[in-house]
Write an enzyme that holds these catalytic residues in place. Structure first.
Site, PDB file in Angstrom:
ATOM      1  N   ASN A   9      42.956  32.979  38.485  1.00  0.00           N
ATOM      2  CA  ASN A   9      41.894  32.718  39.457  1.00  0.00           C
ATOM      3  C   ASN A   9      41.383  31.303  39.197  1.00  0.00           C
ATOM      4  O   ASN A   9      40.644  31.076  38.248  1.00  0.00           O
ATOM      5  CB  ASN A   9      40.784  33.765  39.249  1.00  0.00           C
ATOM      6  CG  ASN A   9      39.555  33.481  40.088  1.00  0.00           C
ATOM      7  OD1 ASN A   9      39.574  32.604  40.964  1.00  0.00           O
ATOM      8  ND2 ASN A   9      38.483  34.210  39.831  1.00  0.00           N
ATOM      9  N   TRP A  10      41.802  30.378  40.044  1.00  0.00           N
ATOM     10  CA  TRP A  10      41.468  28.969  39.804  1.00  0.00           C
ATOM     11  C   TRP A  10      40.032  28.643  40.198  1.00  0.00           C
ATOM     12  O   TRP A  10      39.548  27.540  39.954  1.00  0.00           O
ATOM     13  CB  TRP A  10      42.445  28.053  40.545  1.00  0.00           C
ATOM     14  CG  TRP A  10      43.858  28.142  40.038  1.00  0.00           C
ATOM     15  CD1 TRP A  10      44.318  28.951  39.036  1.00  0.00           C
ATOM     16  CD2 TRP A  10      44.987  27.390  40.494  1.00  0.00           C
ATOM     17  NE1 TRP A  10      45.666  28.747  38.858  1.00  0.00           N
ATOM     18  CE2 TRP A  10      46.099  27.796  39.738  1.00  0.00           C
ATOM     19  CE3 TRP A  10      45.163  26.411  41.483  1.00  0.00           C
ATOM     20  CZ2 TRP A  10      47.377  27.258  39.928  1.00  0.00           C
ATOM     21  CZ3 TRP A  10      46.433  25.879  41.681  1.00  0.00           C
ATOM     22  CH2 TRP A  10      47.528  26.296  40.907  1.00  0.00           C
ATOM     23  N   LYS A  11      39.361  29.572  40.849  1.00  0.00           N
ATOM     24  CA  LYS A  11      37.973  29.367  41.285  1.00  0.00           C
ATOM     25  C   LYS A  11      37.851  28.036  42.051  1.00  0.00           C
ATOM     26  O   LYS A  11      38.783  27.661  42.760  1.00  0.00           O
ATOM     27  CB  LYS A  11      37.025  29.443  40.084  1.00  0.00           C
ATOM     28  CG  LYS A  11      37.254  30.737  39.282  1.00  0.00           C
ATOM     29  CD  LYS A  11      36.196  31.035  38.272  1.00  0.00           C
ATOM     30  CE  LYS A  11      36.537  32.340  37.568  1.00  0.00           C
ATOM     31  NZ  LYS A  11      35.523  32.743  36.600  1.00  0.00           N
ATOM     32  N   HIS A  97      34.720  39.698  43.498  1.00  0.00           N
ATOM     33  CA  HIS A  97      34.538  39.022  42.209  1.00  0.00           C
ATOM     34  C   HIS A  97      33.043  38.924  41.898  1.00  0.00           C
ATOM     35  O   HIS A  97      32.232  38.710  42.799  1.00  0.00           O
ATOM     36  CB  HIS A  97      35.177  37.625  42.244  1.00  0.00           C
ATOM     37  CG  HIS A  97      35.229  37.000  40.886  1.00  0.00           C
ATOM     38  ND1 HIS A  97      34.139  36.396  40.320  1.00  0.00           N
ATOM     39  CD2 HIS A  97      36.223  36.930  39.975  1.00  0.00           C
ATOM     40  CE1 HIS A  97      34.473  35.963  39.099  1.00  0.00           C
ATOM     41  NE2 HIS A  97      35.731  36.285  38.871  1.00  0.00           N
ATOM     42  N   GLU A  99      31.298  36.639  40.713  1.00  0.00           N
ATOM     43  CA  GLU A  99      30.636  35.395  41.135  1.00  0.00           C
ATOM     44  C   GLU A  99      30.245  35.472  42.610  1.00  0.00           C
ATOM     45  O   GLU A  99      29.215  34.924  43.018  1.00  0.00           O
ATOM     46  CB  GLU A  99      31.547  34.195  40.844  1.00  0.00           C
ATOM     47  CG  GLU A  99      31.525  33.858  39.358  1.00  0.00           C
ATOM     48  CD  GLU A  99      32.785  33.247  38.812  1.00  0.00           C
ATOM     49  OE1 GLU A  99      33.616  32.743  39.588  1.00  0.00           O
ATOM     50  OE2 GLU A  99      32.953  33.287  37.574  1.00  0.00           O
ATOM     51  N   GLU A 170      36.233  43.525  35.047  1.00  0.00           N
ATOM     52  CA  GLU A 170      35.755  42.242  34.531  1.00  0.00           C
ATOM     53  C   GLU A 170      34.285  42.370  34.131  1.00  0.00           C
ATOM     54  O   GLU A 170      33.390  42.203  34.978  1.00  0.00           O
ATOM     55  CB  GLU A 170      35.883  41.158  35.609  1.00  0.00           C
ATOM     56  CG  GLU A 170      37.305  40.899  36.047  1.00  0.00           C
ATOM     57  CD  GLU A 170      37.477  39.462  36.508  1.00  0.00           C
ATOM     58  OE1 GLU A 170      38.372  38.804  35.996  1.00  0.00           O
ATOM     59  OE2 GLU A 170      36.696  39.006  37.354  1.00  0.00           O
ATOM     60  N   GLY A 176      33.936  33.620  31.523  1.00  0.00           N
ATOM     61  CA  GLY A 176      33.623  32.213  31.291  1.00  0.00           C
ATOM     62  C   GLY A 176      32.719  31.979  30.103  1.00  0.00           C
ATOM     63  O   GLY A 176      32.158  30.897  29.939  1.00  0.00           O
ATOM     64  N   SER A 216      37.460  35.897  29.830  1.00  0.00           N
ATOM     65  CA  SER A 216      37.839  35.092  28.661  1.00  0.00           C
ATOM     66  C   SER A 216      39.174  35.505  28.044  1.00  0.00           C
ATOM     67  O   SER A 216      39.320  35.533  26.819  1.00  0.00           O
ATOM     68  CB  SER A 216      36.722  35.112  27.608  1.00  0.00           C
ATOM     69  OG  SER A 216      35.534  34.550  28.149  1.00  0.00           O
ATOM     70  N   GLY A 237      40.631  33.317  34.407  1.00  0.00           N
ATOM     71  CA  GLY A 237      39.942  32.200  35.032  1.00  0.00           C
ATOM     72  C   GLY A 237      40.256  30.902  34.314  1.00  0.00           C
ATOM     73  O   GLY A 237      41.297  30.284  34.522  1.00  0.00           O
ATOM     74  N   GLY A 238      39.369  30.499  33.411  1.00  0.00           N
ATOM     75  CA  GLY A 238      39.471  29.206  32.738  1.00  0.00           C
ATOM     76  C   GLY A 238      40.862  28.865  32.202  1.00  0.00           C
ATOM     77  O   GLY A 238      41.371  27.764  32.430  1.00  0.00           O
TER      78      GLY A 238
HETATM   79  P1  PGA Z   1      37.443  33.610  32.687  1.00  0.00           P
HETATM   80  O1  PGA Z   1      37.274  34.165  34.195  1.00  0.00           O
HETATM   81  O2  PGA Z   1      38.877  33.909  32.274  1.00  0.00           O
HETATM   82  O3  PGA Z   1      37.175  32.129  32.795  1.00  0.00           O
HETATM   83  O4  PGA Z   1      36.471  34.336  31.842  1.00  0.00           O
HETATM   84  C1  PGA Z   1      37.830  35.387  34.587  1.00  0.00           C
HETATM   85  C2  PGA Z   1      37.502  35.667  36.016  1.00  0.00           C
HETATM   86  O5  PGA Z   1      36.409  35.320  36.462  1.00  0.00           O
HETATM   87  O6  PGA Z   1      38.333  36.239  36.760  1.00  0.00           O
END
Ligand code: PGA
Length: 254
Positions: A9-11, A97, A99, A170, A176, A216, A237-238
């Protein structure tokens, strides 16, 4: 047997040129990988170019989107329809998600409509569920996740669930933050989710659904997380923004 899915997930990172560079590098690093599905979810503005780059190289990497609007077309300024995504070759769409739920204010009802719209267009939603730190500390993690599942999937049949759904657990406190759930905690929730599916749709359906963990995930914890019996992959994500790290996560079996 469930084929693990590792999705990036590149956000809100990478313009369309940077996105193509990243996916090309990743494609090179994943050469020869078998038995794992890998998907990337770039921002909308990069989907078309990433789709073309994947097609040009005959890459097995699958394309995902980070969101969608649940209507076929119309006066919805700023939104993107399922058909537009499908036309680009998108296979997975992240839905619900945290976010989007927490920052943009998406409610369960909208999440449910998005998941249905993705399914009905022949794509697969990656439905995200998870609790806040406060909810976990108050012992309310399971009831939060149960509520999110009930709200999102009330209209789904067993057939739809078994072939057209991926769930990602999640925990919000792990996203993050560098603070990963322990493999045991993640397994416990994923096992609860599979049990919930089994109660409603039967064991067979439940055993076919891939349930990912996200929060993470890094090269050094991916192996132990995905070794758990009910963790069928990762939503990353990251670490998905670095080709080397993401490839190492996808090669979690070594
Ligand atoms: P993260 O994000 O790996 O940066 O914790 C995961 C996500 O939001 O899908």
């Amino acid at each position: 047997m469930r084929t693990p899915l590792v999705a990036g997930n590149w956000k809100m990172h990478k313009d369309h040129r940077e996105a193509v560079e990243l996916v090309r590098e990743l494609d090179g690093l994943l050469a020869g990988l078998e038995g794992v599905e890998v998907a990337v979810c770039p921002p909308f503005t990069a989907l078309s170019d990433v789709a073309r780059a994947l097609e040009d190289s005959g890459s097995p990497i699958l394309l995902g989107a980070q969101d969608v609007y649940p209507a076929p077309e119309g006066a919805f300024t700023g939104e993107i329809s399922p058909r537009m995504l499908r036309a680009l070759g998108v296979r997975y769409v992240i839905v619900g998600h945290s976010e989007r739920r927490e920052i943009i204010g998406e409610k369960d009802e909208l999440v449910a409509a998005k998941a249905r719209a993705v399914l009905e267009e022949g794509m697969v939603p990656i439905l995200c569920v998870g609790e806040t730190l406060e909810e976990r500390e108050e012992g309310k993690a399971v009831s939060k996740v149960r509520h999110q599942l009930e709200a999102a999937l009330s209209a789904w049949t067993g057939d739809e669930v078994s072939t057209g759904l991926v769930i990602a657990y999640e925990p919000i406190w792990a996203i993050g933050t560098g603070r990963t759930a322990t493999p045991e905690d993640a397994q416990e929730m994923n096992s609860f989710i599979r049990g919930w599916l089994a109660e409603r749709y039967g064991q067979e359906v439940a055993s076919e659904v891939r349930i990912l963990y996200g929060g993470s995930v890094k090269p050094d914890n991916a192996g132990e997380l995905m070794a758990m019996p009910d963790i069928d992959g990762a939503l990353v994500g990251g670490a998905s923004l670095k080709a080397g790290d993401f490839a190492a996560i996808a090669r979690f079996r070594g």
